[in-house]
Scaffold this active site. Structure first.
Site, PDB file in Angstrom:
ATOM      1  CB  ALA A  10      -0.912  -0.012   1.229  1.00 35.78           C
ATOM      2  NE  ARG A  16      -1.239   3.180 -13.010  1.00 39.09           N
ATOM      3  CZ  ARG A  16      -1.010   1.867 -13.015  1.00 39.09           C
ATOM      4  NH1 ARG A  16      -1.358   1.143 -14.059  1.00 39.09           N
ATOM      5  NH2 ARG A  16      -0.430   1.279 -11.990  1.00 39.09           N
ATOM      6  CG  ASN A 230      -3.922   0.222 -11.443  1.00 42.47           C
ATOM      7  OD1 ASN A 230      -3.572   0.004 -10.282  1.00 42.47           O
ATOM      8  ND2 ASN A 230      -3.814  -0.681 -12.394  1.00 42.47           N
ATOM      9  CG  ASN A 346     -47.630  13.542  10.109  1.00 44.79           C
ATOM     10  OD1 ASN A 346     -47.858  12.549   9.435  1.00 44.79           O
ATOM     11  ND2 ASN A 346     -47.583  14.756   9.590  1.00 44.79           N
TER      12      ASN A 346
HETATM   13  C1  UD1 Z   1       0.464  -5.339 -10.217  1.00 47.11           C
HETATM   14  C2  UD1 Z   1       1.226  -6.578 -10.726  1.00 47.11           C
HETATM   15  C3  UD1 Z   1       0.472  -7.142 -11.922  1.00 47.11           C
HETATM   16  C4  UD1 Z   1      -0.959  -7.475 -11.517  1.00 47.11           C
HETATM   17  C5  UD1 Z   1      -1.660  -6.252 -10.902  1.00 47.11           C
HETATM   18  C6  UD1 Z   1      -2.989  -6.666 -10.309  1.00 47.11           C
HETATM   19  C7  UD1 Z   1       3.625  -6.253 -10.311  1.00 47.11           C
HETATM   20  C8  UD1 Z   1       4.916  -5.873 -10.927  1.00 47.11           C
HETATM   21  N1  UD1 Z   1       2.569  -6.202 -11.115  1.00 47.11           N
HETATM   22  O1  UD1 Z   1       0.500  -4.368 -11.257  1.00 47.11           O
HETATM   23  O2  UD1 Z   1       1.123  -8.319 -12.369  1.00 47.11           O
HETATM   24  O3  UD1 Z   1      -1.664  -7.929 -12.625  1.00 47.11           O
HETATM   25  O4  UD1 Z   1      -0.865  -5.698  -9.856  1.00 47.11           O
HETATM   26  O5  UD1 Z   1      -3.746  -5.562  -9.916  1.00 47.11           O
HETATM   27  O6  UD1 Z   1       3.593  -6.617  -9.166  1.00 47.11           O
HETATM   28  N2  UD1 Z   1       3.227  -0.786  -4.353  1.00 47.11           N
HETATM   29  C9  UD1 Z   1       4.061  -0.572  -3.289  1.00 47.11           C
HETATM   30  N3  UD1 Z   1       5.343  -0.190  -3.532  1.00 47.11           N
HETATM   31  C10 UD1 Z   1       5.847  -0.020  -4.778  1.00 47.11           C
HETATM   32  C11 UD1 Z   1       4.989  -0.245  -5.864  1.00 47.11           C
HETATM   33  C12 UD1 Z   1       3.687  -0.647  -5.626  1.00 47.11           C
HETATM   34  O7  UD1 Z   1       3.659  -0.729  -2.134  1.00 47.11           O
HETATM   35  O8  UD1 Z   1       7.025   0.324  -4.890  1.00 47.11           O
HETATM   36  C13 UD1 Z   1       1.832  -1.174  -4.097  1.00 47.11           C
HETATM   37  C14 UD1 Z   1       0.817  -0.205  -4.650  1.00 47.11           C
HETATM   38  O9  UD1 Z   1       0.488   0.774  -3.675  1.00 47.11           O
HETATM   39  C15 UD1 Z   1      -0.358  -1.092  -4.996  1.00 47.11           C
HETATM   40  C16 UD1 Z   1       0.279  -2.446  -5.255  1.00 47.11           C
HETATM   41  O10 UD1 Z   1       1.587  -2.401  -4.734  1.00 47.11           O
HETATM   42  O11 UD1 Z   1      -1.259  -1.212  -3.897  1.00 47.11           O
HETATM   43  C17 UD1 Z   1       0.349  -2.775  -6.748  1.00 47.11           C
HETATM   44  O12 UD1 Z   1       1.091  -1.757  -7.403  1.00 47.11           O
HETATM   45  P1  UD1 Z   1       0.598  -1.166  -8.774  1.00 47.11           P
HETATM   46  O13 UD1 Z   1       1.544  -0.125  -9.198  1.00 47.11           O
HETATM   47  O14 UD1 Z   1      -0.836  -0.809  -8.699  1.00 47.11           O
HETATM   48  O15 UD1 Z   1       0.816  -2.448  -9.723  1.00 47.11           O
HETATM   49  P2  UD1 Z   1       0.062  -2.821 -11.062  1.00 47.11           P
HETATM   50  O16 UD1 Z   1       0.667  -2.073 -12.181  1.00 47.11           O
HETATM   51  O17 UD1 Z   1      -1.393  -2.723 -10.875  1.00 47.11           O
HETATM   52 CA    CA Z   2      -2.749  -1.958  -9.212  1.00 46.68          CA
END
Ligand code: UD1
Ligand code: CA
Length: 411
Positions: A10, A16, A230, A346
């Site tokens: 998180a 985005r 996202n 009422n």
């Molecule tokens: C990720 C997955 C993808 C999957 C998708 C499902 C990876 C590389 N990709 O992509 O395969 O299909 O989720 O929804 O894992 N986060 C951190 N630290 C970071 C980066 C991200 O805590 O450095 C957290 C974000 O806050 C988020 C989650 O990890 O809650 C997923 O990150 P996000 O950037 O949304 O990944 P996706 O591109 O959706």
């Molecule tokens: Ca995501």
């Protein structure tokens, strides 16, 4: 309590979403996304939950600091999902149980899915178990690469896909269960050699397989359970699906909802048996509605409100921070704010409580069996006794009520 640990990612900044608020605190039907994921973990008997925080960490910690089963780990620099898990290694070093890794931006995750993931992981003695789902439009999700025998080879992110891989509809919802020690070994080998130069957790799957460990998948997960939020369009899609679940549950418990697509009910609301919710009703916040009520059309019930049994609220009736006792009727164009409305009162058409004096909010108490004539303005603070009878079109203040005894406004 089973030997399980969950890590919820998180920390992301979520460009985005175009937001100042940490993404996981964005609400779906009245509850932050993260909370649904926490609840899914709890339902699966997970005793310790690590939430990896980064962007807006103060806000996330402030909101959940009182949860005794949650600890926070900071990911100071966001270098990817794999890096986020690396930040938790000290919590896994002496741990030989299972580690669930989930994302805080997937509020539609079902507790059953988490349980199935764990059960399959255990019964098949896997080193890693992931969920997969099939999406009509897989854009943006990691694709599941399989060999010609159908064995999983790894996960390929959108930006790293070949044209051929981009067509794969089996995707990664990012619900994983790992054996802690295997995960630690694999984390060591993740490299940021991809389009985004990030440490991808998804690479842990390929690495684990490469080491000869058993990696399996739970493939029967419904696509709608796997939506990752996202952007705000996905937030609205997830909210709509969640709204459908909330309403289905209420209908199962004996509530009639006449027009589900044109009704919005907060996940925190409770509604009693045989209550009918008419179209265009919006219930927001902690609202309790009793049995046999009729709410709407076009009613607006707001936070911190209790509606007892047999109450009728009709068109354009707004209620906030109030208790309406059994049998109250307010059928047309009313505002009841910060009020305690006695039994069988009422409230005539267009009557309102004037609860804000320009500086602060003030309460109104209306005694049982009172009659408030149409178009009356009740100026708070105000306390009216039982059986008060207010003529239509009266402006009622504490002075006038006192002046007329309990029958303010005269009968
Ligand atoms: C990720 C997955 C993808 C999957 C998708 C499902 C990876 C590389 N990709 O992509 O395969 O299909 O989720 O929804 O894992 N986060 C951190 N630290 C970071 C980066 C991200 O805590 O450095 C957290 C974000 O806050 C988020 C989650 O990890 O809650 C997923 O990150 P996000 O950037 O949304 O990944 P996706 O591109 O959706
Ligand atoms: Ca995501």
């Amino acid at each position: 309590m089973a030997n399980r640990l969950a890590i919820i990612l998180a920390a992301g900044m979520s460009s985005r979403m175009n937001t100042m608020l940490p993404k996981v605190l964005h609400e779906v039907c009245g509850r932050p996304m993260l909370e649904y994921v926490l609840d899914a973990c709890r339902a699966a008997d997970i005793g310790k939950i690590i939430v990896v925080v980064g962007y807006g960490k103060e806000q996330v910690i402030e909101r959940y600091k009182d949860c005794s089963d949650v600890i926070f780990v900071e990911q100071a620099e966001r270098k990817g999902t794999g890096h986020a898990v690396m930040c938790c290694v000290e919590h896994m070093a002496d741990f030989d149980g299972e580690v669930l890794v989930l994302c805080g931006d997937a509020p539609l995750i079902k507790p059953e899915t988490v349980k199935t993931l764990i059960d399959k992981h255990e019964s098949e003695n896997a080193a890693a178990t992931l969920a997969t789902t099939f999406m009509e439009e897989p854009f943006g999700y990691g694709r599941i690469a399989r060999d010609s025998y159908g064995n999983i080879q790894g996960i390929v992110e959108e930006n790293d896909c070949t044209d051929e891989q981009r067509k794969i509809q089996e995707v990664n919802p990012a619900y994983y269960c790992f054996d802690a020690q295997t995960l630690l070994e694999s984390l060591d080998e993740i490299k940021p050699n991809n389009a985004k130069n990030e440490y991808y957790l998804t690479d842990a799957v390929r690495i684990t397989i490469g080491k000869g460990h058993r990696v399996i998948a739970v493939t029967a997960v419904a696509a709608e359970d796997c939506i990752g939020v996202n952007n705000r369009v996905q937030l609205s899609e997830a909210s709509k699906i969640m709204q459908g679940r909330i309403q289905a549950k209420l209908m199962d418990s004996g509530v009639t909802i006449m027009d589900p697509p044109n009704t919005w009910i907060d996940v925190r609301a409770e509604i009693g048996q045989d209550t009918v919710i008419e179209p265009f009703t919006y219930i927001h916040g902690e609202v309790k509605v009793g049995k046999n009520c009729r709410i709407g059309p076009f009613a607006y019930l707001r936070d911190d409100t209790t509606i007892e049994d047999n109450v009728v609220l009709g068109v354009f009736t707004e209620v906030k921070s109030s208790t309406l006792k059994a049998g109250v009727r307010a059928r047309h164009h009313s505002y009841l704010g910060d009020a305690i409305v006695g039994k069988n009162v009422n409230v005539g058409a267009g009557s309102i409580t004037a609860n804000f004096d320009g500086e602060s909010i003030q309460p109104t108490v209306i005694g049982d069996d009172s009659f408030i004539g149409s178009g009356s303005v009740l100026i708070a603070p105000l306390k009216m006794g039982d059986e008060s009878h207010i003529k239509p079109g009266t402006v009622v203040s504490q002075d006038s009520v006192n002046g007329f005894g309990d029958n303010g406004g005269g009968a």
